[in-house]
Every structure is written in structure tokens, then in C-alpha cells.
Scaffold this active site. Sequence first.
Site, short mmCIF file in Angstrom:
data_model
loop_
_atom_site.label_atom_id
_atom_site.label_comp_id
_atom_site.label_asym_id
_atom_site.label_seq_id
_atom_site.Cartn_x
_atom_site.Cartn_y
_atom_site.Cartn_z
CD GLU A 189 66.46 -74.83 -6.16
OE1 GLU A 189 67.31 -74.43 -6.83
OE2 GLU A 189 65.86 -75.84 -6.08
CG ASN A 234 63.12 -73.20 -13.34
OD1 ASN A 234 62.37 -72.72 -14.37
ND2 ASN A 234 63.97 -74.22 -13.45
CE LYS A 238 58.43 -72.60 -19.62
NZ LYS A 238 59.15 -72.55 -20.85
CD GLU A 239 66.74 -72.22 -15.70
OE1 GLU A 239 66.37 -71.63 -16.58
OE2 GLU A 239 66.86 -73.62 -15.82
NE ARG A 250 68.72 -72.05 -20.61
CZ ARG A 250 68.03 -71.87 -19.56
NH1 ARG A 250 68.37 -70.84 -18.46
NH2 ARG A 250 67.24 -72.88 -19.16
N GLY A 289 78.97 -70.74 -9.45
CA GLY A 289 78.92 -71.69 -10.16
C GLY A 289 79.83 -73.14 -9.82
CG HIS A 344 67.49 -70.94 -9.13
ND1 HIS A 344 68.40 -70.63 -10.12
CD2 HIS A 344 66.53 -71.75 -9.21
CE1 HIS A 344 68.10 -71.80 -11.18
NE2 HIS A 344 67.08 -72.66 -10.51
CG ASP A 349 61.90 -74.91 -8.28
OD1 ASP A 349 61.31 -75.74 -7.67
OD2 ASP A 349 62.44 -75.55 -9.37
CG ASP A 362 79.63 -81.04 -6.70
OD1 ASP A 362 80.48 -80.86 -6.06
OD2 ASP A 362 79.24 -82.25 -6.80
CD GLU A 411 60.23 -78.44 -9.03
OE1 GLU A 411 60.38 -79.66 -9.58
OE2 GLU A 411 61.23 -77.97 -8.66
C1 NAG Z 1 78.04 -64.89 -4.51
O1 NAG Z 1 78.82 -63.60 -4.49
C2 NAG Z 1 79.27 -63.42 -5.76
C3 NAG Z 1 80.20 -62.17 -5.76
O2 NAG Z 1 79.44 -60.96 -5.31
C4 NAG Z 1 78.00 -63.26 -6.80
O3 NAG Z 1 78.57 -62.91 -8.04
C5 NAG Z 1 77.05 -64.36 -6.80
O4 NAG Z 1 75.90 -64.11 -7.73
C6 NAG Z 1 76.66 -64.66 -5.46
N1 NAG Z 1 75.87 -65.67 -5.36
C7 NAG Z 1 76.10 -67.00 -5.66
C8 NAG Z 1 74.98 -67.93 -5.50
O5 NAG Z 1 77.16 -67.31 -6.10
#
Ligand code: NAG
Length: 281
Positions: free
Chosen positions: A111, A126, A135-136, A269, A205, A124, A109, A200, A107
Amino acid sequence: MAFSFSSRACVLVLLLGLCVGVPALAAAGRIDDGLEVTWGNGRGSVSPDGQVLTLSLDHTSGSGFRCKDTYLFARVDLQIKLIPNNSAGTVTTCYFMSEGPWEVHDEIDLEFLGNVTGQPYTLHTNVFANGTGGKEQQFHLWFDPTTDFHTYSIEWTEQHVVVLVDGTPIREFKNHAGQGVPYPSSQRMRLYGSLWDAEDWATQGGLVKTDWSQAPFVAQYRNFTAADASPAAAVGSGYGQAMDATAQQAMKWARDNYMVYDYCTDTKRFPQGYPPECYMA
Ligand SMILES: *[C@@H]1O[C@H](CO)[C@@H](O)[C@H](O)[C@H]1NC(C)=O
Ligand SMILES: *[C@@H]1O[C@H](CO)[C@@H](O)[C@H](O)[C@H]1NC(C)=O
Ligand SMILES: *[C@@H]1O[C@H](CO)[C@@H](O)[C@H](O)[C@H]1NC(C)=O
Ligand SMILES: *[C@@H]1O[C@H](CO)[C@@H](O)[C@H](O)[C@H]1NC(C)=O
């Protein structure tokens, strides 16, 4: 006789002209010549003129498409316009995947993780080979990807996987199979695209949830091209064996300024040392 000869020649020239014209037309043709919407129960669609494929997402479902052909090495280019304003929780994708057993799948990726209005999308990336990923690398972009279409490309050859944004390489994953690092080189892959909800984990995060009052969320794709990049392909594409100095420099610029995560520098990690390819040139 002479007249009859020249009129036949003329017909021949006309036919040849038409035949030569067909591939050129196909290349600039409808996006559904190469891609087909495969899920989403009507949430994915192609514009009547065939130029734009739209995916949408609401609280019930996302949607997706796939490429009609499979490849063993290819260069694909696709223009995407991402969800504007508050796209937190959403994930817009474009990825290669093999079709065999999951435990040994390959794969590649891309994203696009959404964000709240005014905060940057995260791209993102990988690579999985023989079932193993991890391998992100993640990037912010040097433009607002929601106001216009931008070109995202994957060059997958026997030598490397290169990810490009508007022609600028941002990541190269080299074939180190000779040194025991699995590399996607034995299974045909297909390109897929999708728009789905991942509130989620996707945004900051998982702290920021999807604002469903903004639904449906819409991403648009256009100008899909795919070229065979196998060693046997008559028409070479992209970098061939290796990236030249100009491409290296462009990639360094992108990585120095826009890379926000690299598994190869994640000491938390990998307290015992990074994966082997992180030490290879
Ligand atoms: C969303 O914005 C925050 C604050 O600028 C940043 O740290 C983060 O990398 C951005 N992207 C995601 C997917 O959270
Ligand atoms: C979304 O953003 C565009 C400009 O980027 C703005 O014109 C529009 O009003 C915004 N829509 C919402 C619902 O905030
Ligand atoms: C792929 O992984 C399987 C185990 O999941 C292993 O048996 C096989 O040797 C691997 N193949 C390659 C080419 O690394
Ligand atoms: C469509 O894609 C091709 C190949 O990536 C590119 O050369 C061309 O400029 C693109 N067309 C538009 C209208 O952006």
C-alpha cells in the site's frame, strides 16, 4: 512431389512460427489481457492501446481492478506511477488476497500511502495468513515514485514472500509454518489494485487530510506480468529456494536506509516480546 512436400513443410514452419509467436505477443500485450477494472463507475480505465491502466479517485469514489487468474504461488511484476504533488490521504494499492472466509483469509499487501508535496510516500507492507496479519513493515523509497513508472514485485513461493522494488528485495517473510507461524500456502489468491481515500489514518497518522481541490487523483499501472511459482512450475522464477548473498546484501541496504517501521522492533506494541517469527532466521 518434392515441391509439394517442401511447400507443406513451409506451411508447417509458418504455423509453428505463428504458434510460437503467440505467447510472446501475449506477454508484451495489453494490460487488460491479465487485469480487469472491477469498480469505480468509470474511474478506472485502460488506454486504447492497452498499455496503461489508470485508476482515479475523487470525493465520491475511488476505483480498482483485479487479476483475471488466481494463483497458488506466483511471481507478479507491475509498474506503477503514483499520484504526483499533494497525494496526502490517498492510498494506492497492489495486493494478493484469497477469496474464502475473511476469518481465515490470506493476504500480501503493498500500500502506497500518499503525502504532501515534497514529502515521501510510505510503502506499507503486511502479510496475513489464516486471518491473522499484524506483520507491518514500512519503507520510504530511494526515488520519487511519481515522476516515472517503477517496478513493484511480489514473489510468493512455498519458501517465502519477497517484496521487490525495481528488482531490489526490501522484505522477505519466510515460511515458518513448521514452527507454528501461519503462512499463506493453502489458498489460491488473486492480485488486486485500488486507489482509495484513507485521510483518517494514511498520512502522518491522519493529521494531514486529503486536499480535494486537487481531485481527481490519478495513479497509473502498466506492464503487468504474472508467472506461476508453484513447486510444480516448469519455469522457476526469482530466487527459488533462498535468496543468494547478493540479494541479501541488496535487501540489507534497502532496510538499513529506507525502512521506517518494523513490527519486529516495536517494543511499545509488544512489551511482552515480539511475535515468534521475529526471532527466527
Ligand atoms: C510523510 O512525510 C512525513 C514527513 O517527512 C514522514 O514522516 C511520513 O513518513 C511520510 N509518509 C506518510 C504516509 O505520512
Ligand atoms: C505537480 O508537480 C509537477 C512536477 O512534479 C509540476 O510540474 C506541476 O506544476 C505540479 N502541479 C501542481 C498542481 O502543483
Ligand atoms: C486457522 O485458524 C483457525 C481459527 O480461526 C484454526 O481453527 C485453524 O486450525 C487454523 N489453521 C491453520 C492451518 O493454522
Ligand atoms: C516489463 O516487465 C518485464 C518483466 O518484469 C521486464 O522484463 C520489461 O523490461 C518491462 N518492460 C518495460 C517497458 O519496462
